[in-house]
Design a protein around this motif. Structure first.
Motif, PDB file in Angstrom:
ATOM      1  N   ILE A  87     -11.030   8.096  -5.932  1.00 37.55           N
ATOM      2  CA  ILE A  87      -9.667   7.834  -6.632  1.00 37.55           C
ATOM      3  C   ILE A  87      -9.721   6.326  -6.906  1.00 37.55           C
ATOM      4  O   ILE A  87     -10.385   5.271  -6.124  1.00 37.55           O
ATOM      5  N   VAL A  88      -8.900   5.889  -7.687  1.00 37.47           N
ATOM      6  CA  VAL A  88      -8.498   4.543  -8.138  1.00 37.47           C
ATOM      7  C   VAL A  88      -7.108   4.263  -7.569  1.00 37.47           C
ATOM      8  O   VAL A  88      -6.182   4.668  -8.001  1.00 37.47           O
ATOM      9  N   ARG A  89      -7.080   3.472  -6.656  1.00 40.43           N
ATOM     10  CA  ARG A  89      -5.996   3.329  -5.647  1.00 40.43           C
ATOM     11  C   ARG A  89      -4.714   2.500  -6.624  1.00 40.43           C
ATOM     12  O   ARG A  89      -3.421   2.861  -6.058  1.00 40.43           O
TER      13      ARG A  89
ATOM     14  N   GLY B  27       5.214   7.451  -3.727  1.00 39.18           N
ATOM     15  CA  GLY B  27       6.109   7.745  -4.786  1.00 39.18           C
ATOM     16  C   GLY B  27       5.512   8.121  -6.141  1.00 39.18           C
ATOM     17  O   GLY B  27       6.088   8.196  -7.043  1.00 39.18           O
ATOM     18  N   VAL B  28       4.007   8.380  -6.436  1.00 39.15           N
ATOM     19  CA  VAL B  28       3.420   8.331  -7.321  1.00 39.15           C
ATOM     20  C   VAL B  28       2.394   9.713  -7.463  1.00 39.15           C
ATOM     21  O   VAL B  28       2.065   9.967  -6.353  1.00 39.15           O
TER      22      VAL B  28
ATOM     23  N   ASP C 192      -0.067   2.771  -7.455  1.00 37.98           N
ATOM     24  CA  ASP C 192       0.623   1.615  -7.108  1.00 37.98           C
ATOM     25  C   ASP C 192       0.126   0.772  -6.015  1.00 37.98           C
ATOM     26  O   ASP C 192       1.020   0.206  -5.349  1.00 37.98           O
ATOM     27  N   MET C 193      -0.951   0.803  -5.689  1.00 38.96           N
ATOM     28  CA  MET C 193      -1.483   0.127  -4.535  1.00 38.96           C
ATOM     29  C   MET C 193      -2.792  -0.804  -4.902  1.00 38.96           C
ATOM     30  O   MET C 193      -3.758  -0.843  -4.285  1.00 38.96           O
TER      31      MET C 193
ATOM     32  N   PHE D 120       0.805  -1.272   0.062  1.00 37.16           N
ATOM     33  CA  PHE D 120      -0.099   0.105   0.039  1.00 37.16           C
ATOM     34  C   PHE D 120       0.609   1.287   0.021  1.00 37.16           C
ATOM     35  O   PHE D 120       1.556   1.650  -1.004  1.00 37.16           O
ATOM     36  N   PHE D 121       0.977   1.933   1.066  1.00 36.70           N
ATOM     37  CA  PHE D 121       1.689   3.097   1.252  1.00 36.70           C
ATOM     38  C   PHE D 121       3.275   3.322   1.081  1.00 36.70           C
ATOM     39  O   PHE D 121       4.001   4.279   0.732  1.00 36.70           O
TER      40      PHE D 121
END
Length: 194
Positions: free
Chosen positions: A164-166, A132-133, A170-171, A98-99
Motif C-alpha cells: 500500500i502507499v501510506r 478516517g480514509v 493521509d500518513m 500517522f494513525f
C-alpha cells in the motif's frame, strides 16, 4: 462440529448432482497469526510493525470464493508491536502524523472480491479504512494447507502479501526519507468455529 465442505455429492434416483458448499465461519488462531507492515527507513534498514489486536468475520467458501466474507477490525490503541522499549515511537504512530487514533481508534478491512484460477492462489481485493480514509487494497493470497485440529475442527493456513502507499491514507509524514510504500505480510491459521 462444523466441517468445511470442499465438495459434496448427493445421490438421487436420477443420478449424482453436485451440491453447492456453504460458507463456513472461521476464527483466527491468534497464537499462529502475524499481521505485519514493513518499510524502508532512510535506506538504512527495514522496520516492521505488527498489528496485535484484531477480530472479525471470516465466512469462507473454498469451492466458491466469491461467496466468502472477510470483515476485520483492528483496534489500534495498544494494538501495535514494534519491538521492546519503543514507547516514543508507538506514541508517534498514534499521533496525527500517522494513525490519528484519538479520532480514529480502529482500522477496518472489508473484502470486496476474490479471484482464483486454481483454488490455491488468488487475489483478494477490499476496502481498508485507516485514519478516517477509505482506499482499495489488493492482496495476493495463498492457501498453504487444509487440515484438522486435534479436536477434529477444520483448520486452514493462508499467507497474504501486498503493498500500500501510506500517503493515500493521509500518513505521508517524512516521505520520501521514509518510504511511502508499505509492504504487508499476513500469515494466519484459521479454525472452523464450533
Amino acid at each position: 462440529m462444523t466441517r468445511l465442505l470442499i465438495a459434496t455429492t448427493a445421490l438421487s434416483l436420477f443420478g449424482a448432482a453436485a451440491v453447492q458448499a456453504e460458507p463456513v465461519a472461521y476464527e483466527f488462531d491468534k497464537t499462529h497469526t502475524i499481521i505485519e507492515a514493513s518499510w524502508d527507513h532512510q535506506g538504512y534498514s527495514t522496520q516492521k510493525l505488527q498489528f496485535t489486536d484484531y477480530d472479525g468475520t471470516l465466512e469462507l467458501d473454498l469451492e466458491n470464493p466469491s461467496a466468502s466474507t472477510v470483515d476485520i477490525t483492528f483496534n489500534l490503541i495498544d494494538g501495535f508491536w514494534v519491538g521492546a522499549n519503543q514507547d516514543r515511537f508507538i506514541a508517534h504512530l498514534n499521533s496525527d502524523d500517522f494513525f490519528g487514533t484519538e479520532a480514529n481508534p480502529t482500522a477496518h478491512f472489508v473484502a470486496t472480491g476474490f479471484e482464483t484460477e486454481d483454488g490455491e492462489t488468488g487475489v483478494m481485493t477490499g476496502d481498508l479504512t485507516m485514519n478516517g480514509v477509505t482506499a482499495p487494497v489488493s492482496l495476493d493470497v495463498t492457501l498453504n494447507q487444509v487440515g484438522e485440529t486435534r479436536d477434529g475442527n477444520t483448520k486452514l493456513g493462508f499467507t497474504a502479501t501486498g503493498t500500500i502507499v501510506r500517503s493515500e491514507w493521509d500518513m505521508g509524514f517524512a516521505v520520501p526519507f521514509v518510504s511511502d510504500e508499505i509492504d504487508l505480510f499476513i500469515s494466519t491459521e484459521l479454525v472452523a468455529a464450533e
